[in-house]
Design a protein around this motif. Structure first.
Motif, PDB file in Angstrom:
ATOM      1  N   ASN B  22       0.856  -1.184   0.000  1.00 26.19           N
ATOM      2  CA  ASN B  22       0.000   0.000   0.000  1.00 26.19           C
ATOM      3  C   ASN B  22       0.897   1.240   0.000  1.00 26.19           C
ATOM      4  O   ASN B  22       0.955   1.981   0.980  1.00 26.19           O
ATOM      5  CB  ASN B  22      -0.899  -0.045   1.250  1.00 26.19           C
ATOM      6  CG  ASN B  22      -2.074   0.904   1.172  1.00 26.19           C
ATOM      7  OD1 ASN B  22      -2.131   1.783   0.316  1.00 26.19           O
ATOM      8  ND2 ASN B  22      -3.018   0.735   2.078  1.00 26.19           N
ATOM      9  N   PRO B  23       1.628   1.476  -1.098  1.00 30.43           N
ATOM     10  CA  PRO B  23       2.646   2.531  -1.094  1.00 30.43           C
ATOM     11  C   PRO B  23       2.098   3.940  -0.876  1.00 30.43           C
ATOM     12  O   PRO B  23       2.756   4.763  -0.260  1.00 30.43           O
ATOM     13  CB  PRO B  23       3.304   2.417  -2.472  1.00 30.43           C
ATOM     14  CG  PRO B  23       2.371   1.634  -3.300  1.00 30.43           C
ATOM     15  CD  PRO B  23       1.594   0.758  -2.380  1.00 30.43           C
ATOM     16  N   LEU B  24       0.877   4.184  -1.341  1.00 33.65           N
ATOM     17  CA  LEU B  24       0.286   5.504  -1.118  1.00 33.65           C
ATOM     18  C   LEU B  24       0.195   5.803   0.369  1.00 33.65           C
ATOM     19  O   LEU B  24       0.460   6.915   0.818  1.00 33.65           O
ATOM     20  CB  LEU B  24      -1.108   5.574  -1.745  1.00 33.65           C
ATOM     21  CG  LEU B  24      -1.152   5.738  -3.255  1.00 33.65           C
ATOM     22  CD1 LEU B  24      -2.563   5.541  -3.766  1.00 33.65           C
ATOM     23  CD2 LEU B  24      -0.647   7.115  -3.639  1.00 33.65           C
ATOM     24  N   GLN B  25      -0.174   4.770   1.123  1.00 26.83           N
ATOM     25  CA  GLN B  25      -0.271   4.940   2.563  1.00 26.83           C
ATOM     26  C   GLN B  25       1.117   5.159   3.167  1.00 26.83           C
ATOM     27  O   GLN B  25       1.280   5.978   4.061  1.00 26.83           O
ATOM     28  CB  GLN B  25      -0.933   3.711   3.186  1.00 26.83           C
ATOM     29  CG  GLN B  25      -1.205   3.892   4.658  1.00 26.83           C
ATOM     30  CD  GLN B  25      -2.028   2.761   5.217  1.00 26.83           C
ATOM     31  OE1 GLN B  25      -1.694   1.596   5.102  1.00 26.83           O
ATOM     32  NE2 GLN B  25      -3.130   3.104   5.827  1.00 26.83           N
ATOM     33  N   TRP B  27       3.736   6.560   1.750  1.00 27.62           N
ATOM     34  CA  TRP B  27       4.167   7.933   1.475  1.00 27.62           C
ATOM     35  C   TRP B  27       3.463   8.913   2.406  1.00 27.62           C
ATOM     36  O   TRP B  27       4.075   9.806   2.972  1.00 27.62           O
ATOM     37  CB  TRP B  27       3.863   8.328   0.018  1.00 27.62           C
ATOM     38  CG  TRP B  27       4.608   7.540  -0.995  1.00 27.62           C
ATOM     39  CD1 TRP B  27       5.742   6.799  -0.786  1.00 27.62           C
ATOM     40  CD2 TRP B  27       4.291   7.406  -2.386  1.00 27.62           C
ATOM     41  NE1 TRP B  27       6.135   6.203  -1.963  1.00 27.62           N
ATOM     42  CE2 TRP B  27       5.274   6.565  -2.963  1.00 27.62           C
ATOM     43  CE3 TRP B  27       3.282   7.924  -3.199  1.00 27.62           C
ATOM     44  CZ2 TRP B  27       5.260   6.225  -4.319  1.00 27.62           C
ATOM     45  CZ3 TRP B  27       3.281   7.584  -4.542  1.00 27.62           C
ATOM     46  CH2 TRP B  27       4.258   6.749  -5.092  1.00 27.62           C
ATOM     47  N   THR B  28       2.157   8.711   2.530  1.00 28.35           N
ATOM     48  CA  THR B  28       1.386   9.624   3.373  1.00 28.35           C
ATOM     49  C   THR B  28       1.867   9.563   4.819  1.00 28.35           C
ATOM     50  O   THR B  28       2.127  10.591   5.441  1.00 28.35           O
ATOM     51  CB  THR B  28      -0.114   9.261   3.307  1.00 28.35           C
ATOM     52  OG1 THR B  28      -0.469   9.057   1.940  1.00 28.35           O
ATOM     53  CG2 THR B  28      -0.971  10.350   3.890  1.00 28.35           C
TER      54      THR B  28
END
Lengths: 326, 193
Positions: B22-25, B27-28
């Motif tokens: 879950n790379p978006l998570q 980064w966030t």
């Protein structure tokens, strides 16, 4: 009547084996080469001293080719999530609250022997051995799994319908709900030492939800026995509800008259309701329920009502205020 | 400069495929984490300088604050641009229903004028008002911590640790606490004499 194509039934023989699935990302030729080598290697050791060159390994190697396309997507055409992601990104607080850590923590989990006690308001209470449950003619289902944390996956399960099991115990007419319980054993589930949760994990369904054809008891994933991190040896899968409803490592199923209170309802009554149907219209204080991240994709998707299973399940909730009954 | 290491590490991990599925998570979370860490570190500079006499701490206060703000801005753009792809109906829906997003946005908006007026020229131009204006950070940092507390599902240990540290750092700024501390220091000096 819902058209038949909306429920995709795929037989275990048709599902993509994990190796084939991986091989897809590599060169196809490389895959055949390896498969051929493995096949001829097996033949070599099995029936030496015959000459392997005379035996054509192609039939054995090609066999999984055809179902690749059949097993790769759900009925909406969404690709199955990578096995690696399904087995390494898990919410299973009985092991740890760290999604990345569950696979490692659960590696030595002993799920055999295992018994599932089915009772309560039934005419024929019964304790099932997991080995017997595995013998029930398995069906394969590819379901979307939508976590309340706004991420989702597409998972190939195998198992049998819950209704199949419930019919065997013959629920009494007073039975209105089904209550499920996970194993309580802090030696095997170290996360249960965390007293901030009212263990054991419990979940519930209304009887008609439980009897619905989509409601599955899964004993396998990706064509093999369920992994500990995915709820071995047996778990519930209710694809139109948020993932936490699909309780893992079940030891007890009771038919009851009153609506059961789940662990999450006890922990956060304002956040987690009994129904917990996937619904983009009903918001949550922490995660977007109107959109989701599909694991393996980099763009958000809009969340579908009942996780895309509205055709099959919306009638269960006719006339109900889904905002109140969240 | 060292404050650029976390983002470099994040880009490295992304490039090497070391992130979760879950790379978006990732980064966030990681940009949000570092925004908060740097902002709290910036808040710690003055007490460290005045209480322990470690004067060098004051000289990095502005840099830490600005880098913290920078991470917050990246964090914000990952949220609206990369994650939500500027789908403003979805963003609006979340802003309206999730108090943690609202409080995070308020914190970011408060930091904006502070970042702009962080230069020497602005300090001169605003004179005594500059100090008053920059006291807004005592509101914005706690709001950022509240943003963290409200978004966490189960394990509150990390956000509460931040809350404790920020509370201590703010308490140390109360006039009464400051006089007590300086009294204590003088007493020590007199005892030695």
């Amino acid at each position: 009547m819902a058209p038949k194509k909306t429920i995709m039934k795929i037989y275990s023989s048709e599902i993509t084996p994990e190796q084939t699935y991986y091989a897809q990302s590599q060169s196809r030729r490389q895959f055949f080469k390896t498969a051929g080598l493995v096949a001829s290697g097996a033949l070599l050791s099995a029936c030496a001293p015959s000459t392997p060159s005379t035996v054509d390994p192609a039939p054995t190697a090609i066999k999984p080719e055809k179902p690749v396309t059949a097993g790769q997507t759900d009925e909406l055409g969404d690709a199955i999530t990578q096995y690696d992601a399904i087995s390494n990104y898990n919410n299973f607080y009985e092991f740890t609250t760290d999604k990345q850590g569950v696979a490692q923590m659960s590696a030595g989990f002993v799920s055999s022997p295992w018994k599932v006690q089915v009772g309560g308001l039934v005419n024929n209470p019964k304790t099932f051995d997991i080995d017997d449950l595995r013998k029930i003619a398995p069906i394969e289902r590819i379901y979307r799994m939508r976590c309340v944390e706004a991420w989702s996956m597409v998972i190939p399960w195998s198992g049998f319908t819950l209704s199949n099991l419930l019919k065997q115990v013959d629920p009494k007419s007073e039975a209105k709900y089904v209550r499920f319980e996970t194993l309580l054993d802090s030696n095997r589930f170290p996360g249960q030492r965390d007293r901030s949760f009212p263990w054991p994990y419990t979940e519930g369904l209304r009887l008609d939800e439980a009897m619905h054809d989509l409601t599955l008891l899964a004993t396998g994933i990706y064509g093999k026995p369920l992994l500990p991190q995915n709820g071995a040896p047996i778990r519930l899968v209710v694809p139109w509800k948020y993932g936490f409803k699909s309780i893992k490592s079940i030891v007890k199923i009771d038919l009851v008259a009153e609506q059961p209170t789940s662990l999450w309802m006890k922990s956060g009554p304002s956040e987690y309701g009994f129904y917990s149907n996937v619904n983009p219209e009903v918001s949550h204080p922490r995660w977007s329920q109107s959109s989701e991240r599909r694991i393996g994709e980099m763009a958000r998707r809009r969340t579908l009502l009942f996780n895309g299973y509205a055709d099959q399940v919306a009638s269960l909730y006719a006339g109900m205020d889904l905002r109140k009954n969240y | 400069m060292a404050a650029l290491l976390p983002i470099t590490h994040l880009l490295w991990d992304t490039w090497r495929g070391n992130l979760t599925v879950n790379p978006l998570q990732d980064w966030t979370f990681r940009t949000g984490d570092w925004a908060l860490r740097l902002l709290v570190a910036s808040l710690a500079c003055t007490p460290i300088a005045t209480i322990f006499g470690f004067k060098q701490a004051s000289s990095v206060r502005r840099a830490l604050g600005l880098y913290g703000f920078g991470y917050a801005v990246v964090h914000f753009f990952i949220f609206i641009g990369v994650d939500y792809r500027f789908a403003f109906d979805l963003i609006w829906d979340d802003l309206a229903t999730k108090r943690y997003i609202l409080v995070g946005l308020v914190a970011l908006l408060i930091f904006m004028p502070l970042a702009i007026t962080s230069t020497r020229a602005w300090m001169k131009r605003l004179g005594r008002q500059w100090k008053q204006l920059h006291k807004l950070t005592y509101i914005a940092v706690p709001l950022a911590v509240v943003h963290y507390i409200w978004l966490v599902k189960a394990d509150l240990r990390d956000p509460l640790l931040y809350a404790t540290i920020v509370a201590v750092l703010l308490l140390l700024r109360l006039p009464w606490v400051r006089t007590q501390i300086s009294k204590l220091k003088y007493r020590r000096v007199f005892q030695k004499l």
